[in-house]
Enzyme design. Structure first.
Site, mmCIF file in Angstrom:
data_model
loop_
_atom_site.group_PDB
_atom_site.id
_atom_site.type_symbol
_atom_site.label_atom_id
_atom_site.label_comp_id
_atom_site.label_asym_id
_atom_site.label_seq_id
_atom_site.Cartn_x
_atom_site.Cartn_y
_atom_site.Cartn_z
ATOM 1 N N ARG A 351 0.857 -1.189 0.000
ATOM 2 C CA ARG A 351 0.000 0.000 0.000
ATOM 3 C C ARG A 351 0.890 1.236 0.000
ATOM 4 N NH1 ARG A 351 -4.632 2.443 0.025
ATOM 5 N NH2 ARG A 351 -4.933 4.379 1.177
ATOM 6 N N ASP A 354 -0.900 8.233 1.371
ATOM 7 C CA ASP A 354 -0.584 9.647 1.535
ATOM 8 C C ASP A 354 -1.182 10.164 2.840
ATOM 9 O OD1 ASP A 354 0.850 9.928 -0.874
ATOM 10 O OD2 ASP A 354 -1.027 10.026 -2.002
ATOM 11 N N GLU A 398 -0.108 15.772 2.943
ATOM 12 C CA GLU A 398 -1.369 16.071 3.623
ATOM 13 C C GLU A 398 -2.363 16.769 2.704
ATOM 14 O OE1 GLU A 398 -4.233 16.005 5.961
ATOM 15 O OE2 GLU A 398 -2.418 15.501 7.094
ATOM 16 N N GLY A 399 -3.612 16.293 2.749
ATOM 17 C CA GLY A 399 -4.663 16.931 1.973
ATOM 18 C C GLY A 399 -4.404 16.932 0.481
ATOM 19 N N ARG A 400 -3.981 15.771 -0.067
ATOM 20 C CA ARG A 400 -3.591 15.652 -1.478
ATOM 21 C C ARG A 400 -2.494 16.651 -1.825
ATOM 22 N NH1 ARG A 400 -9.199 16.384 -3.338
ATOM 23 N NH2 ARG A 400 -10.396 14.714 -2.385
ATOM 24 N N ASP A 436 -5.989 18.000 -6.979
ATOM 25 C CA ASP A 436 -4.966 17.105 -6.434
ATOM 26 C C ASP A 436 -3.590 17.598 -6.868
ATOM 27 O OD1 ASP A 436 -3.326 14.864 -5.728
ATOM 28 O OD2 ASP A 436 -5.058 13.535 -5.945
ATOM 29 N N ARG A 438 -0.674 15.827 -5.669
ATOM 30 C CA ARG A 438 0.287 14.806 -5.219
ATOM 31 C C ARG A 438 1.229 14.364 -6.330
ATOM 32 N NH1 ARG A 438 -3.937 10.769 -2.454
ATOM 33 N NH2 ARG A 438 -5.181 11.577 -4.198
ATOM 34 N N SER A 460 -5.091 -0.619 -2.947
ATOM 35 C CA SER A 460 -5.344 0.770 -3.315
ATOM 36 C C SER A 460 -6.387 0.822 -4.419
ATOM 37 C CB SER A 460 -4.053 1.443 -3.804
ATOM 38 O OG SER A 460 -4.313 2.732 -4.314
ATOM 39 N N LYS A 465 -2.052 6.252 -8.700
ATOM 40 C CA LYS A 465 -0.953 5.449 -8.150
ATOM 41 C C LYS A 465 -0.697 4.210 -9.001
ATOM 42 C CE LYS A 465 -1.817 7.019 -3.414
ATOM 43 N NZ LYS A 465 -2.351 6.666 -2.081
#
Length: 528
Positions: A351, A354, A398-400, A436, A438, A460, A465
């Site tokens: 996994r 984030d 944090e938070g995307r 997003d 990330r 996931s 990802k």
């Protein structure tokens, strides 16, 4: 386009050079005027004593004095002035006797970056990452930024407060990795790992000569250790028989103790035996730019401009290709034998998670983050007990990667605007401008660092990802989503919106038309 970019960079370089000359002239005038001392400070109980100031002049065309007094001068004064009563201005002069050095240039006198060849298989050819501004290293720096990511700010504060000597030399004896993470073929491919230093955990060993004989300030950017993981959810899973105690992967916890020291007969639960690593970001700028499909010059300009101009050398030092950004690190948790990660014959459960402080730590039920993480840990334990190995990678995004403040503002908008799944991503875009940030393109680096060649079980639902991992050359055999019964009460809005946007789901299918029907709990609802 390249010619235009080069012209812009040349213009910026000329402007910065003019600014440096102007700044040095102003500083010289200020120095000649002198400054009235500020009121003396009371001695700090644990303050680092400061040395006497050393004067030095800057020959024309040479590099200005570095920000710090020399390490030898600091060391010579460590034992004499613990109770000295000095003003802030004097402390500043003692710590930073030279003029403010805003930036450097490739052709400056004495500037000679230590050789660094990213992606070289031999560490002696690759060379160490050196970003220190200490006198022993500043002229040989081959990297921009500072170690420890965002925590470098606290280091600066500790130096200013006098609790840390800027020339402190770490003692790395007995800090070598608790479990081996040996070199992998990907370490020698400059395109496979671009977001951190694959040799970061072996720095004291492979760059011993640079540290001990040449006196260069070279620091580890990865640490590998072992631990026991204690989670109440895993205790409960073991009590229900969902997880089996084997004494190797999952062990019984020691007996509980009462306040008076006597043994408590209650069930103490279980502990997971893990290996883990902390990995700091070290960016190879050409590789980062290539990964995102943009030019290196555009990347440098964006990093300079949109960090408030924090790093002018991103513009003035195109010869330096490595940057240590002020962002969070990642953590690696390994369940079972770490050597199995690179063994394709072993079952691997993974996994990539984030960070979500509200859910992971404090149990907020507005999202699926914590239950999904716990479920993944259970699956990793089961896989390791079947003779395989499990892996959880925890990124500080944090938070995307929009940050917790932005995330909470979005929560407010959702709850005040009718919290329905059709508005889930739109709410984020209204505040952040994007849903997003990330950018999972860098995420697979850590998998290649560990030598992973295929993933049997990917815990996931994220399409981003999955695509990033597969496109990096690592096949994924099986994907599975979070079981329906583990969904928190107020997370249905999130999960339905994600499924409709393309997230993997083995069961429920959600269309755009269905989203308006999924509505979250209002603030006024306190009963479940």
């Amino acid at each position: 386009m390249s010619a235009v970019s080069d012209a812009v960079l040349t213009q910026i370089l000329n402007q910065l050079q003019a600014l440096q000359v102007s700044q040095q002239t102003i500083q010289a005038k200020l120095d000649s005027l002198g400054t009235a001392p500020s009121p003396p400070l009371s001695p700090q109980r644990n303050a680092i004593p400061l040395p006497s100031r050393t004067q030095s002049e800057t020959p024309p065309g040479s590099t200005p004095p570095s920000s710090f007094t020399t390490a030898s001068t600091l060391a010579a004064n460590m034992n004499g002035a613990a109770d000295q009563n000095i003003s802030d201005k004097e402390r500043e002069k003692l710590l930073y006797p030279g003029r403010v050095l805003l930036t450097t240039y490739p052709d400056q006198y004495g500037i000679k970056p230590y050789p660094l060849t990213w992606g070289a298989a031999d560490p002696s050819v690759r060379g160490p990452v050196i970003c220190s501004r200490l006198p022993s290293s500043i002229k040989q720096r081959n990297a921009l930024g500072a170690h420890s990511g965002s925590y470098s700010i606290y280091r600066a504060l500790a130096i200013a407060m006098g609790t840390l000597s800027p020339s402190h030399k770490p003692d790395y004896s007995k800090t070598e990795p608790a479990v081996p993470i040996p070199p992998q073929p990907a370490w020698a491919d400059p395109s496979k790992i671009v977001s951190f230093d694959p040799w970061g955990h072996l720095v004291p060993q492979v760059f011993k000569e640079e540290i001990e004989e040449l006196g260069l300030d070279v620091r580890p950017s990865i640490a590998v250790t072992k631990a026991h993981m204690k989670l109440s959810e895993i205790d409960e899973a073991a009590r229900k028989g969902d997880l089996k105690i084997d004494g190797k992967i999952l062990a019984k916890s020691p007996p509980l103790r009462n306040a008076d020291g006597t043994e408590n007969p209650a069930d103490p639960g279980v502990e997971i035996v893990v290996s883990k690593a902390a990995v700091e970001p070290v960016w190879h700028l050409p590789g980062i730019a290539e990964r995102f499909g943009i030019s290196e010059s555009l990347l440098r300009r964006a990093l300079f401009e949109d960090t408030g101009g924090m790093y002018p050398e991103l513009i003035t030092r195109p010869d330096i290709k490595v940057f240590l950004p002020p962002i969070g690190n990642l953590s690696v948790y390994i369940f079972g034998n770490p050597a199995y990660l690179s063994d394709e014959s072993k079952e691997l459960t993974v996994r990539v998670h984030d960070e979500c402080n509200g859910s992971d730590v404090f149990g907020s039920d507005i999202c699926t983050c914590k239950p999904y993480l716990i479920y993944a840990i259970e699956e990793c334990v089961r896989g390791a007990q079947r003779g395989g190995v499990g892996l959880v990678v925890y990124f500080r995004k944090e938070g995307r990667a929009l940050g917790e403040v932005t995330k909470y503002l979005v929560y407010n908008l959702r709850k005040r605007g009718g919290d329905s799944a059709d508005k889930y991503f739109k709410s984020t875009e209204l505040i952040a401008g994007v849903k997003d940030m990330r950018f999972q393109a860098l995420m697979p680096d850590v998998l290649h660092w560990l030598g992973i060649k295929k993933i049997d079980n990917m815990v996931s639902m994220s399409d981003m990802k999955y695509n990033a991992i597969v496109q990096s050359g690592i096949p994924i055999i099986k994907r599975y989503d979070i079981p329906e019964h583990l969904l928190p009460p107020d997370s249905r809005v999130e999960i339905d919106a994600k499924i409709a946007s393309g997230y993997f789901s083995s069961g429920k299918k959600v269309t755009e038309a269905d989203l308006v029907k999924t509505v979250g709990r209002t603030w006024e609802e306190t009963e479940h």
